[in-house]
Motif scaffolding. Structure first.
Motif, mmCIF file in Angstrom:
data_model
loop_
_atom_site.group_PDB
_atom_site.id
_atom_site.type_symbol
_atom_site.label_atom_id
_atom_site.label_comp_id
_atom_site.label_asym_id
_atom_site.label_seq_id
_atom_site.Cartn_x
_atom_site.Cartn_y
_atom_site.Cartn_z
ATOM 1 N N HIS A 128 21.869 25.812 36.399
ATOM 2 C CA HIS A 128 23.199 26.380 36.590
ATOM 3 C C HIS A 128 23.507 26.541 38.082
ATOM 4 C CE1 HIS A 128 23.876 26.914 32.406
ATOM 5 N NE2 HIS A 128 22.981 27.882 32.237
ATOM 6 N N THR A 175 20.208 34.191 26.162
ATOM 7 C CA THR A 175 21.330 34.501 27.055
ATOM 8 C C THR A 175 21.595 33.398 28.059
ATOM 9 O OG1 THR A 175 19.824 35.685 28.547
ATOM 10 C CG2 THR A 175 20.906 36.976 26.826
ATOM 11 N N ARG A 176 20.771 32.380 28.101
ATOM 12 C CA ARG A 176 20.893 31.308 29.094
ATOM 13 C C ARG A 176 21.214 29.953 28.487
ATOM 14 N NH1 ARG A 176 16.938 34.858 31.071
ATOM 15 N NH2 ARG A 176 17.052 35.238 33.330
ATOM 16 N N SER A 211 20.484 36.409 20.777
ATOM 17 C CA SER A 211 21.599 35.472 20.792
ATOM 18 C C SER A 211 21.097 34.067 20.457
ATOM 19 C CB SER A 211 22.272 35.477 22.172
ATOM 20 O OG SER A 211 23.318 34.524 22.214
ATOM 21 N N THR A 287 30.466 29.259 28.075
ATOM 22 C CA THR A 287 29.805 30.543 27.817
ATOM 23 C C THR A 287 28.649 30.785 28.783
ATOM 24 O OG1 THR A 287 30.409 30.411 25.471
ATOM 25 C CG2 THR A 287 28.668 31.965 26.087
ATOM 26 N N HIS A 288 27.610 29.972 28.706
ATOM 27 C CA HIS A 288 26.391 30.233 29.478
ATOM 28 C C HIS A 288 26.594 29.958 30.968
ATOM 29 C CE1 HIS A 288 24.165 30.912 25.804
ATOM 30 N NE2 HIS A 288 24.620 29.766 25.318
ATOM 31 N N TYR A 289 27.209 28.816 31.296
ATOM 32 C CA TYR A 289 27.411 28.521 32.709
ATOM 33 C C TYR A 289 28.409 29.486 33.341
ATOM 34 C CZ TYR A 289 29.118 26.216 36.900
ATOM 35 O OH TYR A 289 29.514 25.953 38.191
ATOM 36 N N GLU A 290 29.501 29.781 32.642
ATOM 37 C CA GLU A 290 30.491 30.706 33.178
ATOM 38 C C GLU A 290 29.916 32.105 33.343
ATOM 39 O OE1 GLU A 290 33.504 30.423 34.463
ATOM 40 O OE2 GLU A 290 33.217 28.261 34.352
ATOM 41 N N SER A 291 29.069 32.515 32.427
ATOM 42 C CA SER A 291 28.429 33.826 32.549
ATOM 43 C C SER A 291 27.532 33.874 33.774
ATOM 44 C CB SER A 291 27.617 34.128 31.284
ATOM 45 O OG SER A 291 26.915 35.345 31.413
ATOM 46 N N TYR A 292 26.774 32.803 34.001
ATOM 47 C CA TYR A 292 25.911 32.760 35.191
ATOM 48 C C TYR A 292 26.755 32.715 36.463
ATOM 49 C CZ TYR A 292 22.571 31.084 38.636
ATOM 50 O OH TYR A 292 21.802 30.963 39.764
ATOM 51 N N ARG A 294 29.816 33.756 36.991
ATOM 52 C CA ARG A 294 30.508 35.022 37.218
ATOM 53 C C ARG A 294 29.550 36.087 37.751
ATOM 54 N NH1 ARG A 294 32.515 35.208 32.716
ATOM 55 N NH2 ARG A 294 30.982 36.499 31.644
ATOM 56 N N SER A 295 28.363 36.146 37.177
ATOM 57 C CA SER A 295 27.392 37.150 37.625
ATOM 58 C C SER A 295 26.951 36.887 39.055
ATOM 59 C CB SER A 295 26.174 37.163 36.692
ATOM 60 O OG SER A 295 25.486 35.927 36.742
#
Length: 389
Positions: A128, A175-176, A211, A287-292, A294-295
């Motif tokens: 990511h 989560t990843r 998840s 989902t996973h890439y956007e979450s990473y 954003r964080s």
């Protein structure tokens, strides 16, 4: 007076007519067929559960070569000790799939398996991170996308429930990446026990809030078989009265790989390749890439290198705890050494004080003896003078 724009009636929408938007799926099909698709699949889990065999069975080709097959002279084959990447180009009906298979080291073989899945989690984060940094460059042609779209997590067919190591690993990976739990070597459990085992795994997944990838409904509205999937993997062909089949030969018969009554291999292959591959790709992107992303954007500036916070990284947290423990132990050692040295100094001081007291007593004794001798000598001279007179 000219009519205003608001007074001009809008044209009526002809719902019965054909205006052409129905051809958009065909246009999309042409674009995808021309460009092809990139798909990255990862396998993870304990050692010795047949990850390589399943990959080769799933794609009907030797994508992942066997390192050292099991033989009579070598009953224990060589296991994967590091993350390895295999690539293949599959073509079917003028459509090309660029497939990447990532084989991870099995864990669970050691006495202490604490954070044994950390290298896998770091690998997912690194992909990511690499893609995010490529997006920030002025020229983005030729980007290398190694983001993992699906991870097959292998569960040992114990028949009881998930082990603690599986729960912790699935929590960290879920989560990843799109996590798909599978039960390996399903032919070692009876059909009734296998269904009970599946339900126990689902209960643990719900209770632990793990998840996983829950496939949506099929295009016809029918529900898809929920995970976990019980699988039998084999690349060997056996002859049966109905023709050649893939499976494993036993004394009682053949456990067929592609028979839905024997295992869920057909459902898994349909999920990954036929019905939900785009869903897996979109879930990874949205989902996973956007979450990473954003964080990471919340904790660092634009262009800054990857932030490795010990609170989010078990490896660095463990290293920090080890350094803190080592520092505390070193401080204790130095304190003990200082106290021992201080004690020796006190003992030496007491010894010197005693020697000084003895020396003072000896000096006083000598002074008293000298004084007595002096008095004795003086009285002797007085007596001699009186006798002479």
């Amino acid at each position: 007076m000219a009519p205003s724009a608001d007074s001009i009636p809008a044209p009526a929408v002809q719902s019965a007519g054909v205006i052409g938007i129905g051809s958009l799926p065909n246009q999309r099909h042409k674009i995808v067929a021309k460009k092809g698709a990139n798909f990255t699949l990862m396998v993870a889990g304990e050692s010795g559960l047949g990850k390589t065999t399943l990959i080769n069975t799933l794609f009907s080709t030797d994508i992942k070569p066997y390192q050292n097959p099991r033989t009579r002279h070598n009953p224990q084959p060589t296991r994967t000790t590091h993350i390895s990447i295999s690539r293949a180009h599959l073509s079917e009906r003028d459509f090309t799939l660029n497939l990447t298979v990532i084989d991870t080291p099995g864990f669970g073989d050691f006495v202490s398996n604490k954070n044994a899945w950390s290298p896998i989690a770091e690998f997912l984060d690194d992909q990511h991170e690499s893609y995010m940094r490529q997006e920030q460059q002025p020229m983005r042609e030729g980007r290398v996308d190694m983001r993992v779209h699906a991870c097959l997590y292998f569960i040992r067919p114990t028949g009881h429930t998930l082990r603690p190591i599986d729960i912790q690993a699935m929590k960290a990976l879920g989560t990843r990446v799109n996590l798909i739990p599978i039960i390996a070597k399903a032919d070692t459990i009876g059909a009734q026990d296998l269904e009970i085992f599946k339900e126990r795994i689902r209960n643990v997944i719900r209770a632990q809030n793990i998840s996983i990838f829950d496939p949506p409904e099929n295009t016809d509205g029918s529900p898809f078989l929920p995970p976990p999937y019980a699988l039998i993997a084999s690349t060997q062909t056996h002859q049966t009265p109905s023709g050649p089949v893939l499976g494993r030969q036993y004394l009682w018969g053949i456990a067929e790989v592609e028979n839905p009554l024997h295992c869920d291999f057909v459902h898994l292959r349909s999920l990954i390749l036929r019905t939900h591959m785009l869903d897996l790709i979109l879930a990874t992107e949205e989902t996973h890439y956007e979450s990473y992303r954003r964080s990471q954007m919340e904790i660092r500036k634009f262009g800054e290198s990857k932030a490795r916070r010990t609170a989010d990284n078990p490896k660095f947290r463990e290293e920090e705890e080890a350094l803190r423990k080592r520092f505390t132990e070193q401080v204790k050692v130095e304190e003990n050494r200082f106290r021992s040295w201080e004690q020796r100094l006190i003992q030496e001081r007491d010894r010197l004080n005693k020697d000084l007291e003895v020396a003072h007593a000896s000096v006083k004794a000598l002074e008293s003896e000298l004084e007595a001798m002096t008095l004795g000598a003086g009285s002797g001279r007085s007596t001699g003078r009186s006798l002479v007179r």
